[in-house]
Scaffold this motif. Structure first.
Motif, PDB file in Angstrom:
ATOM      1  N   GLN A  64     -72.519 -49.801   1.341  1.00 49.85           N
ATOM      2  CA  GLN A  64     -72.459 -51.101   2.007  1.00 49.85           C
ATOM      3  C   GLN A  64     -71.176 -51.249   2.817  1.00 49.85           C
ATOM      4  O   GLN A  64     -71.187 -51.837   3.905  1.00 49.85           O
ATOM      5  N   LEU A  65     -70.077 -50.722   2.307  1.00 48.10           N
ATOM      6  CA  LEU A  65     -68.816 -50.778   3.046  1.00 48.10           C
ATOM      7  C   LEU A  65     -68.932 -50.013   4.359  1.00 48.10           C
ATOM      8  O   LEU A  65     -68.498 -50.489   5.419  1.00 48.10           O
ATOM      9  N   ALA A  66     -69.540 -48.827   4.304  1.00 50.99           N
ATOM     10  CA  ALA A  66     -69.720 -48.028   5.519  1.00 50.99           C
ATOM     11  C   ALA A  66     -70.638 -48.741   6.505  1.00 50.99           C
ATOM     12  O   ALA A  66     -70.380 -48.764   7.719  1.00 50.99           O
ATOM     13  N   THR A  67     -71.720 -49.342   5.997  1.00 55.36           N
ATOM     14  CA  THR A  67     -72.640 -50.067   6.870  1.00 55.36           C
ATOM     15  C   THR A  67     -71.959 -51.269   7.503  1.00 55.36           C
ATOM     16  O   THR A  67     -72.143 -51.552   8.696  1.00 55.36           O
ATOM     17  N   GLY A  68     -71.154 -51.978   6.728  1.00 50.98           N
ATOM     18  CA  GLY A  68     -70.434 -53.129   7.268  1.00 50.98           C
ATOM     19  C   GLY A  68     -69.483 -52.742   8.384  1.00 50.98           C
ATOM     20  O   GLY A  68     -69.367 -53.450   9.397  1.00 50.98           O
ATOM     21  N   ALA A  69     -68.801 -51.612   8.218  1.00 46.00           N
ATOM     22  CA  ALA A  69     -67.895 -51.143   9.273  1.00 46.00           C
ATOM     23  C   ALA A  69     -68.671 -50.789  10.535  1.00 46.00           C
ATOM     24  O   ALA A  69     -68.235 -51.084  11.658  1.00 46.00           O
ATOM     25  N   ALA A  70     -69.833 -50.154  10.361  1.00 43.47           N
ATOM     26  CA  ALA A  70     -70.663 -49.808  11.518  1.00 43.47           C
ATOM     27  C   ALA A  70     -71.149 -51.064  12.230  1.00 43.47           C
ATOM     28  O   ALA A  70     -71.121 -51.150  13.467  1.00 43.47           O
ATOM     29  N   LEU A  71     -71.595 -52.061  11.469  1.00 47.03           N
ATOM     30  CA  LEU A  71     -72.090 -53.295  12.076  1.00 47.03           C
ATOM     31  C   LEU A  71     -70.984 -54.039  12.814  1.00 47.03           C
ATOM     32  O   LEU A  71     -71.218 -54.619  13.884  1.00 47.03           O
ATOM     33  N   ALA A  72     -69.780 -54.025  12.264  1.00 48.51           N
ATOM     34  CA  ALA A  72     -68.665 -54.677  12.947  1.00 48.51           C
ATOM     35  C   ALA A  72     -68.379 -54.004  14.285  1.00 48.51           C
ATOM     36  O   ALA A  72     -68.111 -54.675  15.295  1.00 48.51           O
ATOM     37  N   GLU A  73     -68.452 -52.680  14.325  1.00 50.28           N
ATOM     38  CA  GLU A  73     -68.218 -51.959  15.573  1.00 50.28           C
ATOM     39  C   GLU A  73     -69.339 -52.219  16.579  1.00 50.28           C
ATOM     40  O   GLU A  73     -69.093 -52.356  17.787  1.00 50.28           O
ATOM     41  N   ILE A  74     -70.568 -52.305  16.089  1.00 48.92           N
ATOM     42  CA  ILE A  74     -71.686 -52.630  16.980  1.00 48.92           C
ATOM     43  C   ILE A  74     -71.475 -54.004  17.608  1.00 48.92           C
ATOM     44  O   ILE A  74     -71.670 -54.197  18.817  1.00 48.92           O
ATOM     45  N   GLY A  75     -71.070 -54.977  16.796  1.00 43.17           N
ATOM     46  CA  GLY A  75     -70.818 -56.312  17.325  1.00 43.17           C
ATOM     47  C   GLY A  75     -69.691 -56.335  18.339  1.00 43.17           C
ATOM     48  O   GLY A  75     -69.764 -57.029  19.360  1.00 43.17           O
ATOM     49  N   ARG A  76     -68.629 -55.574  18.071  1.00 38.86           N
ATOM     50  CA  ARG A  76     -67.503 -55.534  19.013  1.00 38.86           C
ATOM     51  C   ARG A  76     -67.936 -54.962  20.356  1.00 38.86           C
ATOM     52  O   ARG A  76     -67.621 -55.522  21.419  1.00 38.86           O
ATOM     53  N   LEU A  77     -68.681 -53.862  20.320  1.00 37.58           N
ATOM     54  CA  LEU A  77     -69.076 -53.212  21.569  1.00 37.58           C
ATOM     55  C   LEU A  77     -70.164 -53.984  22.305  1.00 37.58           C
ATOM     56  O   LEU A  77     -70.282 -53.874  23.531  1.00 37.58           O
ATOM     57  N   ASP A  78     -70.955 -54.761  21.589  1.00 39.45           N
ATOM     58  CA  ASP A  78     -71.928 -55.623  22.261  1.00 39.45           C
ATOM     59  C   ASP A  78     -71.212 -56.608  23.178  1.00 39.45           C
ATOM     60  O   ASP A  78     -71.696 -56.920  24.276  1.00 39.45           O
TER      61      ASP A  78
END
Length: 506
Positions: free
Chosen positions: A52-66
């Protein structure tokens, strides 16, 4: 995730996770709606918390780049650039624009990130394609040369040129999201898939490579059979082409990939799949290959260190010389929302006895969106659609939306009918619970074992349930014979609109 069953992840491609996992890691799968599509994260980790920690980091990066690369957010950096004649941009936006301009040169103009004006004309089209003169003007504007200064990251935009980086940006975001997930220290393998752009790192643990299935490009349905599998290590794969995202204009389907040369949707190829070191490279090359003649496209892929598979409109398949080395052979389980076997695809091409050639029952489900009920306890329904005979005996499950068996059990009619097979089918075939989405499916006359069934009287069954209560069930008779039909099922509070069509399949 429970051990013991394969899992096909939904989308343009499917990832096969065979049963046994390495002792030190479990395999966890998470889903989220991002960038207007479905994202799936498969992570091998010792604990759910680590995954879940890894997924959360990925989602945060997706949101930033969006916020940087989106063509649809008016506050994104890209949209601000499209309002300026000259602007210093971020390292991410400059990297994407630079890669796009390099590919435009190497592809002979088959790829372009300057097509925003052309795309806007097609998005606005309703009853007929864009005006030919307006389209020519937009193409000429897109052929202007922007200015990119690598020292200062300043971008100059000629008047009328509108950047649109979607054909590269999604892959770039996948790459950066995977880097962010790895940065959390997760020790096992990772796979991130955003709407069919997929990148893997490491191994799943139970085998040395990830197995990715490619759906039959000739069938624009989410349950089209898989025609081949490829093995991936630290690699990415992307597929571009026709399908469920086609635009319907005046009753005609048009592909969303536009030729930079003409501004028209490409028609010569149905799909292009590319395996490359990064998702950005795979994503952009797949788009370019749809536009190029097959020989030139495959040559470009090989020169770029990639492998490619192109399916033409007539069904002919072209591959790079070493593509066969990637193939893993047919899946051992002919199940999944996009799953199947090469042999299954061959079998589906043989019409059941008594069925009209090229006819199928087509079911178009549009997920219900309750815009007035966004309370914290609102959950979109879990849904199952299946065909049964007129006595109610199950024939074939068409689609399962919602992967958690705990809640699919609340679809108790379907669950009881399938008995011990039900949980396996949920884990193997399930798609996501989605707040929005279109799920075109088809039934060409085969049961769950891919044996042909005769024409006659059948029932289309639709059952939904919610995590926190609520259950609906509908059953509608359908007559499979030599008479075509089309009718609609109106939406309810828990069930989206359904269109039934029996006749020639697309």
């Amino acid at each position: 995730m429970k051990k013991g069953w394969p899992l096909w992840l939904a989308g343009t491609v499917g990832v096969l996770l065979p049963g046994a996992v390495a002792a030190q890691n479990n395999v966890y799968c998470f889903q989220a709606n991002v960038l207007g599509t479905l994202a799936e994260f498969v992570i091998a980790a010792p604990t759910r918390e680590g995954a879940q920690l890894a997924t959360g980091a990925a989602l945060a990066e997706i949101g930033r780049l969006d916020c940087v690369l989106s063509s649809y957010r008016p506050d994104s950096e890209l949209c601000r650039l499209n309002l300026a004649r000259e602007m210093q941009v971020s390292p991410d936006l400059f990297a994407v624009l630079s890669q796009a301009e390099e590919l435009q040169k190497s592809s002979g103009g088959a790829f372009s990130a300057r097509m925003g004006g052309v795309e806007a004309l097609w998005r606005a089209a309703d009853t007929r394609p864009p005006d030919a003169a307006a389209l020519r003007r937009a193409v000429r504007s897109a052929q202007q040369q922007p200015f990119l200064d690598h020292a200062s990251r300043v971008v100059g935009r000629p008047e009328g040129l509108v950047f649109s980086v979607d054909a590269l940006a999604k892959g770039y975001i996948v790459d950066r999201a995977l880097d962010a997930a790895r940065g959390t220290g997760v020790p096992g393998g990772l796979m991130i898939d955003i709407g069919g752009d997929l990148r893997c790192h490491g191994s799943p643990g139970f085998q040395q490579s990830w197995h990715v299935g490619l759906a039959d490009a000739r069938l624009p349905f989410v349950n089209a059979p898989i025609v081949t599998q490829v093995k991936l290590g630290n690699q990415a794969i992307a597929t571009s082409g026709r399908g469920v995202r086609d635009r319907i204009i005046g009753g005609t389907a048009y592909g969303t990939t536009l030729s930079p040369h003409s501004g028209m949707p490409v028609t010569a190829h149905l799909a292009a799949s590319v395996v490359a070191p990064t998702a950005a490279q795979a994503d952009s090359l797949a788009t370019a290959l749809l536009v190029m003649p097959p020989e030139q496209g495959l040559q470009l892929a090989a020169q770029s260190g990639a492998q490619a598979r192109i399916t033409q409109a007539d069904g002919a398949v072209w591959t790079t010389a070493d593509w066969a080395d990637l193939e893993a052979g047919p899946s051992p389980q002919p199940l999944g929302r996009t799953a199947g076997l090469t042999s299954v695809a061959d079998k589906l091409s043989l019409r059941p006895s008594g069925w009209v050639s090229d006819w199928a029952l087509q079911v178009y489900y549009e997920a219900f969106i309750d815009l007035g009920n966004r309370a914290s306890d609102y959950r979109s329904p879990y849904l199952v659609m299946w065909i049964s005979d007129k006595a109610g005996r199950p024939v074939r499950t068409l689609i399962i939306i919602g992967k958690d068996p705990e809640y699919q059990r609340d679809n108790h009619i379907w669950w009881t009918l399938y008995g011990s097979r039900a949980q396996k089918m949920v884990e193997v075939r399930s798609g996501p619970t989605s707040l929005s989405g279109r799920y075109p499916t088809y039934w060409p006359g085969f049961d769950d074992s891919y044996s042909a069934v005769a024409p006659g009287e059948y029932l289309l069954n639709i059952e939904t349930s919610r995590e926190r209560g609520g259950h609906t069930f509908r059953s509608m008779p359908v007559t499979i014979g030599r008479k075509a039909f089309q009718y609609d099922i109106k939406p309810t509070a828990d069930m989206g609109a359904i269109k039934l069509v029996f006749g020639k399949q697309p």
